[in-house]
Write an enzyme that holds these catalytic residues in place. Sequence first.
Site, PDB file in Angstrom:
ATOM      1  CE1 TYR A 142      -3.208  -2.772  -0.033  1.00 40.95           C
ATOM      2  CE2 TYR A 142      -3.769  -2.330   2.243  1.00 40.95           C
ATOM      3  CZ  TYR A 142      -3.959  -3.046   1.088  1.00 40.95           C
ATOM      4  OH  TYR A 142      -4.923  -4.035   1.043  1.00 40.95           O
ATOM      5  CE  LYS A 193       0.587 -16.895  -2.582  1.00 44.68           C
ATOM      6  NZ  LYS A 193       0.030 -18.221  -2.995  1.00 44.68           N
ATOM      7  CG  ASP A 226      -2.357 -19.735  -1.064  1.00 41.49           C
ATOM      8  OD1 ASP A 226      -1.522 -19.818  -0.142  1.00 41.49           O
ATOM      9  OD2 ASP A 226      -2.210 -20.316  -2.152  1.00 41.49           O
ATOM     10  CG  ASP A 250      -7.176  -4.578   3.804  1.00 41.31           C
ATOM     11  OD1 ASP A 250      -8.156  -4.558   4.561  1.00 41.31           O
ATOM     12  OD2 ASP A 250      -7.035  -3.786   2.848  1.00 41.31           O
ATOM     13  CG  ASP A 254     -12.365  -6.889   5.954  1.00 41.22           C
ATOM     14  OD1 ASP A 254     -11.998  -6.342   7.015  1.00 41.22           O
ATOM     15  OD2 ASP A 254     -12.871  -6.269   5.010  1.00 41.22           O
TER      16      ASP A 254
END
Length: 369
Positions: A142, A193, A226, A250, A254
């Site tokens: 970001y 990852k 993942d 993020d 959620d």
Amino acid sequence: MPSYDLLFLPGDGIGPEVMAEVARVVEWINKRGTATFNMETDLVGGCAYDAHGEAIADETVDKALKADSVLLGAVGGPKWDDVPYEARPEAGLLRLRKDLELFANLRPAICYPALAAASSLKQDLVEGLDVMIVRELTGGVYFGEPKEITDLGDGQKRAVDTQVYETYEIERICRVAFDLAKKRGNLVHSAEKRNVMKSGVLWNEVATRVHAEEFPEVELQHILADNCAMQLVRNPKQFDVLVTDNLFGDILSDCAAMLTGSLGMLPSASLGAEDDNGKRKSLYEPVHGSAPDIAGQGAANPIATIASYAMALRYTFNMGTEADMVENAIAGVLDKGLRTGDIVGDGGQAIGTQAMGNAILAELDALSS
Ligand code: NAD
């Protein structure tokens, strides 16, 4: 008796309504006599823009820097849709995060037994769930440069975001996670990852080293981000503390949050670096926004904000007993079937914001008698 300064920033929409209930809980804790919290209130978001033409005034940021902790309600709403981009309500929150250097975002996903049936997952998978997601908040994709869209001149464009992490950023967020795990279930999952991303390779390497050198007594498990998303919906109770970068955090936070039902139930904390006295800057706030659709109706659920104060008691003020009391009072009220509109379900009778505050205070009285 210790005395602490709390800066209250209620913000916009339902922010002031839910923060008024937190103030009553703070007063209740003050009366207990283990610590005194002095509350000062100031403006952030759209209301600050209306007052000063900016989403937060410099003096307010100074107060936040000096306070022992900051409690925030919510910012934003359609009224400020057309204000200049730099002065939009969210800019006040972003400035606070930046100036207080709040690099660690803590989002617990707790499923109160009384609400387990409301989850989109099977009741037995989520009943008693208590996961803490620790998300890196000030680095990663970001913020990394270059971040641009280039016109290639042939009707094509190229967009670039840059995922970048340095060792110190990974070290400090991992330390927060390991520290938390010691106060909880003693287990950290670190998600990245590393199979396809260099930043994942470094993340994995640094997490492994910080663990071995500083926290060997805590269990560490590495998990691909993942797979982590899949495991969160397959068997969420296998997790205790989950540490990850800004982007994966993020998404995963959620996902974990929704296991527990309503937005009106979810607290959060953002922590900065430790100073020489071992104290961290901190900001506690509900995950939800300003809910303009129900603002001014006295219908908002204050639980997320009250639970955010409970997090402050636990993580900033080391008042675990009081934090437990507040959390148990919330659970007790839910056990009695009391619900605001967002969690009432079909056919139930909803109570308002103040009535929920009253019920939590009554439960606190009952728990301490
Ligand atoms: P929202 O969280 O404000 O509301 C989403 C839905 O959840 C609405 O139906 C709302 O009524 C309900 N809801 C939220 N909190 C509730 C509570 N405590 N009790 C009962 N119901 C609750 O999200 P949104 O509608 O996408 O955004 C509204 C405004 O809030 C926007 O201006 C947005 O930018 C802002 N926002 C601010 C923050 C923040 O301050 N941290 C976070 C998210 C959104």
